[in-house]
Design an enzyme around this catalytic site. Structure first.
Site, PDB file in Angstrom:
ATOM      1  CB  SER A  90      -0.911   0.008   1.228  1.00  0.00           C
ATOM      2  OG  SER A  90      -1.766   1.134   1.220  1.00  0.00           O
ATOM      3  CG  HIS A 104      -4.225   5.036  -2.634  1.00  0.00           C
ATOM      4  ND1 HIS A 104      -5.263   4.377  -3.274  1.00  0.00           N
ATOM      5  CD2 HIS A 104      -3.884   4.250  -1.578  1.00  0.00           C
ATOM      6  CE1 HIS A 104      -5.541   3.264  -2.617  1.00  0.00           C
ATOM      7  NE2 HIS A 104      -4.727   3.146  -1.594  1.00  0.00           N
ATOM      8  NE  ARG A 108      -7.885  -5.015  -1.405  1.00  0.00           N
ATOM      9  CZ  ARG A 108      -8.170  -3.993  -2.194  1.00  0.00           C
ATOM     10  NH1 ARG A 108      -7.222  -3.144  -2.538  1.00  0.00           N
ATOM     11  NH2 ARG A 108      -9.401  -3.812  -2.640  1.00  0.00           N
ATOM     12  CG  HIS A 176     -18.933  14.072   4.131  1.00  0.00           C
ATOM     13  ND1 HIS A 176     -18.233  12.892   4.087  1.00  0.00           N
ATOM     14  CD2 HIS A 176     -18.018  15.047   4.371  1.00  0.00           C
ATOM     15  CE1 HIS A 176     -16.951  13.132   4.310  1.00  0.00           C
ATOM     16  NE2 HIS A 176     -16.797  14.428   4.474  1.00  0.00           N
TER      17      HIS A 176
END
Length: 304
Positions: A90, A104, A108, A176
């Site tokens: 990561s 990013h 995995r 949000h």
């Protein structure tokens, strides 16, 4: 099917390759490594780079953990077995330059053996993705990023890019705030073998994605690292970092998984930026680059 031990070994090699290349790109900072063990089984190598010429804070982490899943995680993953194995790499990089994007990436593998005495097949899958969060959206950079990862996807399966881009648009969405975290990329989970895809080909795709990180990011860094920037642009960078922080603490599945499985807190939260600002009711100036960037933080843009 290649073994979980071989997957972990190859992922460690990718971690080594990425760290060496990032040190070369920065030219000053070096990674600090902490080797750790997880209570319950396994461990990893946390590598952090800080206060460099261009990288203010970043992490390239490897883990290979095993043990028993808590009940709440079994329900979330919709599995019945207790034992699990998970390994991956990561990466999150926060540059000190507002014209260089946050990036990013994650690759995995997850495996659960069959319950003892059961005739069920073991559960296993690959997941991962790469996404870009520019403080200022530069069209040419966005097009380069998406075109590169599309080429990686197309080399393994014709539908990967289209399907995984839509997934990323939905996943990296800050509900949000009614905006995407950045310009997306690709995201996939629970990718398994079928009549068209073997386990080996999925694993090779996972590694190819991991190795796409350096050519993609070094190109974007070199394009922008020497451009001058203002104090106002850096303030905007800190404002955008606050949105990145909100997503990772509220929605990110990897953060939740790490916390729920007794992961190492420092490694889990290495994705957070060193400095961020929450300005009350910030409104960009009409017609500004800040306003333009906000207008492009939405799903469905065909950058490639």
């Amino acid at each position: 099917m290649i073994s979980k031990e071989q997957i972990a070994t190859d992922y460690q090699q990718i971690q080594d390759e990425i760290c060496a290349a990032l040190e070369l790109t920065d030219g000053k900072a070096r990674f600090e490594e902490e080797v750790w063990e997880r209570d319950g089984g396994g461990g990893g190598r946390t590598r952090i780079i800080q206060n460099g010429n261009i990288f203010e804070k970043g992490g390239v982490n490897f883990s290979a953990v095993h043990g028993q899943l808590p009940e709440n995680m079994k329900k979330a993953l919709q599995v019945e077995s207790d034992d699990f194995f998970a390994t991956g790499v990561s990466i999150v990089i926060h540059p000190n330059h507002p014209l260089v994007p946050i990036i990013h990436m994650n690759i995995r593998y997850f495996e659960m053996p069959s319950p003892e005495g059961s005739d069920q097949q073991p559960k296993r899958w690959f997941g991962g993705g790469i996404d870009l969060t520019p403080h200022y959206i530069i069209d040419a950079d966005a097009q380069y990023f998406h075109s590169h990862i599309k080429a990686v996807c197309d080399a393994y399966y014709h539908d990967f890019y289209h399907r995984f881009k839509l997934w990323a648009d939905d996943y990296f969405y800050i509900k949000h705030r009614n905006e995407t975290r950045g310009i997306g990329g690709i995201f996939y989970d629970r990718l398994t073998a079928n009549e068209e895809l073997s386990w080996d080909s999925i694993f090779e795709f996972s590694k190819a994605l991991g190795r796409s990180f350096i050519p993609i990011y070094t190109e974007l860094v070199e394009r922008n690292r020497h451009n001058a920037f203002t104090e106002e642009q850096q303030l905007w960078q800190y404002q955008r970092r606050s949105r990145y922080t909100e997503f990772n603490l509220v929605y990110d599945a990897g953060t939740k998984f790490g916390l729920e499985t007794n992961g190492r807190i420092e490694s889990i939260l290495m994705s957070l930026p060193p400095t961020a600002k929450w300005l009350y009711n910030y409104q960009p100036v009409a017609g500004s680059e800040e306003e333009r960037t906000l207008s492009l933080l939405k799903k469905g843009i065909n950058w490639a």
